[in-house]
Design a protein around this motif. Structure first.
Motif, PDB file in Angstrom:
ATOM      1  N   ALA A 180       0.832  -1.205   0.000  1.00 47.91           N
ATOM      2  CA  ALA A 180       0.000   0.000   0.000  1.00 47.91           C
ATOM      3  C   ALA A 180       0.865   1.253   0.000  1.00 47.91           C
ATOM      4  N   LEU A 181       1.945   1.215   0.750  1.00 48.08           N
ATOM      5  CA  LEU A 181       2.841   2.372   0.775  1.00 48.08           C
ATOM      6  C   LEU A 181       3.510   2.563  -0.581  1.00 48.08           C
ATOM      7  N   ARG A 183       1.849   4.438  -3.504  1.00 53.42           N
ATOM      8  CA  ARG A 183       1.893   5.894  -3.584  1.00 53.42           C
ATOM      9  C   ARG A 183       3.134   6.380  -4.314  1.00 53.42           C
ATOM     10  N   GLY A 184       3.965   5.461  -4.722  1.00 54.55           N
ATOM     11  CA  GLY A 184       5.178   5.837  -5.438  1.00 54.55           C
ATOM     12  C   GLY A 184       6.360   5.010  -4.973  1.00 54.55           C
ATOM     13  N   ARG A 206       9.639   3.688  -3.306  1.00 55.88           N
ATOM     14  CA  ARG A 206      10.190   3.944  -1.986  1.00 55.88           C
ATOM     15  C   ARG A 206      11.436   3.083  -1.786  1.00 55.88           C
ATOM     16  N   TYR A 207      12.239   3.467  -0.819  1.00 55.99           N
ATOM     17  CA  TYR A 207      13.359   2.596  -0.448  1.00 55.99           C
ATOM     18  C   TYR A 207      13.089   2.004   0.930  1.00 55.99           C
ATOM     19  N   GLN A 251      12.862   3.923   4.310  1.00 57.38           N
ATOM     20  CA  GLN A 251      11.743   4.862   4.230  1.00 57.38           C
ATOM     21  C   GLN A 251      10.420   4.155   4.506  1.00 57.38           C
ATOM     22  N   THR A 278       9.814   3.644   8.164  1.00 62.45           N
ATOM     23  CA  THR A 278       9.451   4.912   8.780  1.00 62.45           C
ATOM     24  C   THR A 278       7.991   5.265   8.505  1.00 62.45           C
ATOM     25  N   GLU A 279       7.606   5.136   7.241  1.00 66.49           N
ATOM     26  CA  GLU A 279       6.230   5.491   6.900  1.00 66.49           C
ATOM     27  C   GLU A 279       5.231   4.516   7.514  1.00 66.49           C
ATOM     28  N   HIS A 291      19.541   5.894  -2.887  1.00 68.20           N
ATOM     29  CA  HIS A 291      18.750   4.882  -2.194  1.00 68.20           C
ATOM     30  C   HIS A 291      18.146   3.902  -3.189  1.00 68.20           C
TER      31      HIS A 291
END
Lengths: 204, 204
Positions: free
Chosen positions: B9-10, B13-14, B16-17, B20, B23-24, B63
DNA sequence: CGACACATGTAACACGTTACATGATTTG
DNA sequence: CAAATCATGTAACGTGTTACATGTGTCG
């Protein structure tokens, strides 16, 4: 660690063989949580590895018996004495799903909530029906009482979940305008930070 | 399957590494469920194995990025659409513990209940305190709203558990005399069978 | 006889989780 | 400079779970 300790508890009442353990486990929890037979044997092997049980010869009928050890009894006592940790509860899939849905504007969160609510309420009704049956016969054996309690736990949980879902919907409606349009795409998601700054990786 | 879909799901949104994502993930669920960084990488590897994500080059800062695939998006949509199954819920350790305690006369079940209740209520209070703080600042970002919902789920659950424990105690008191003295040792446990006969292994 | 319950296991895999190794960068 | 945070991974283990193999006994 549920099966492990469950089997240990059953063995505390005397030597048992594998198949029997499955049967007794299921009659304690109702048919709520069917237990694959194979799992009994793998779990027994692990319990034996940890010296919590030992093979204890055979039945009159040739069944391979297992018996709890002193170490096993100690472990069992501790298990009963130690509350199940609710401070670092297992990740709840539904909670995570909603948390993710909130963060993804393209997801129709109300549809997610609605679908879940239908499912949850249906489950609750099923359990309630089973409970009615269970009470009707009048729980007499320990197994029946145990199952009744388990059923009620499921009902209580389902009900709480349904209420939480309602609550979520209400809260989201109330907050709809205060968020809603802002922060719609990825790149700028980390622009505004108030207190959650510590949670976010730095952008360089 | 929570982390898996959460990360998906994260990533929706685009790109990511890894770091990150942790963290999110944590800022979405509050610090309720800390996520070990290593786990992000293992989960990403599994997601890649299943073609739900692909490596997507590098960040400006070097990253290693991952991106969701079409298959991943499909899976994600299905995950949001599919209600979390509450009809065959994960074995709840507490329910099993009480079910086992009911079947073991030597266990002081009221002590078990009492210890659990204290723990549960304390957890509930902690969560309530966190909620008060969360509300005080006024949840503005999506992350803050998500966390608030998660917190409330925990509160609702804990509350339901506390009420269930009370209920168990009451029920056990009411049923104390109708069971209690009978069926105290192992060998004869299978003598009386009404409907649960099907659950029990035959004695030969 | 054929289906089904009884009975015992093994192999394999999934996910979650932790511990460890390693290095760059930031900050007090 | 030392400590902390950032960042990426790997190895290893634990439990839960399923699928499979195999055989006995029972009942219609």
């Amino acid at each position: 660690m549920s099966i492990r300790h469950g089997l240990l508890a059953l063995l505390d009442r005397g030597p048992r063989y594998g198949y029997q353990l499955r049967t007794e486990f299921e009659s304690r929890t109702g048919a709520t949580w069917p237990l694959n037979v194979g799992q009994v044997y793998t779990t027994l092997a692990r319990l034996e590895r940890d010296s919590l049980v030992v093979p204890a010869g055979e039945d009159d009928s040739g069944h391979a018996l297992y018996a709890i050890t002193d170490k096993g009894r100690t472990e069992l006592r501790e298990w009963f004495a130690r509350p199940v940790d609710r401070k670092s509860p297992p990740r709840d899939e539904l909670a995570i799903k909603l948390a993710m849905a909130v963060g993804s504007p393209e997801v129709d969160i109300r549809a997610v909530i609605q679908a879940q609510r239908l499912h949850t309420i249906r489950a609750m009704q099923d359990y309630t029906r089973l409970k009615a049956q269970a009470i009707e016969t009048g729980p007499t054996t320990r197994d029946e009482v145990a199952w009744l309690l388990v059923l009620e736990q499921l009902i209580f949980s389902a009900e709480a979940e349904a209420r939480w879902l309602d609550h979520c919907e209400a809260r989201l409606v109330r907050l709809a305008e205060s968020i809603g349009q802002a922060d719609d795409d990825a790149p700028k998601r980390q622009a505004d930070s108030t207190d959650s700054a510590t949670h976010r990786p730095a952008r360089r």
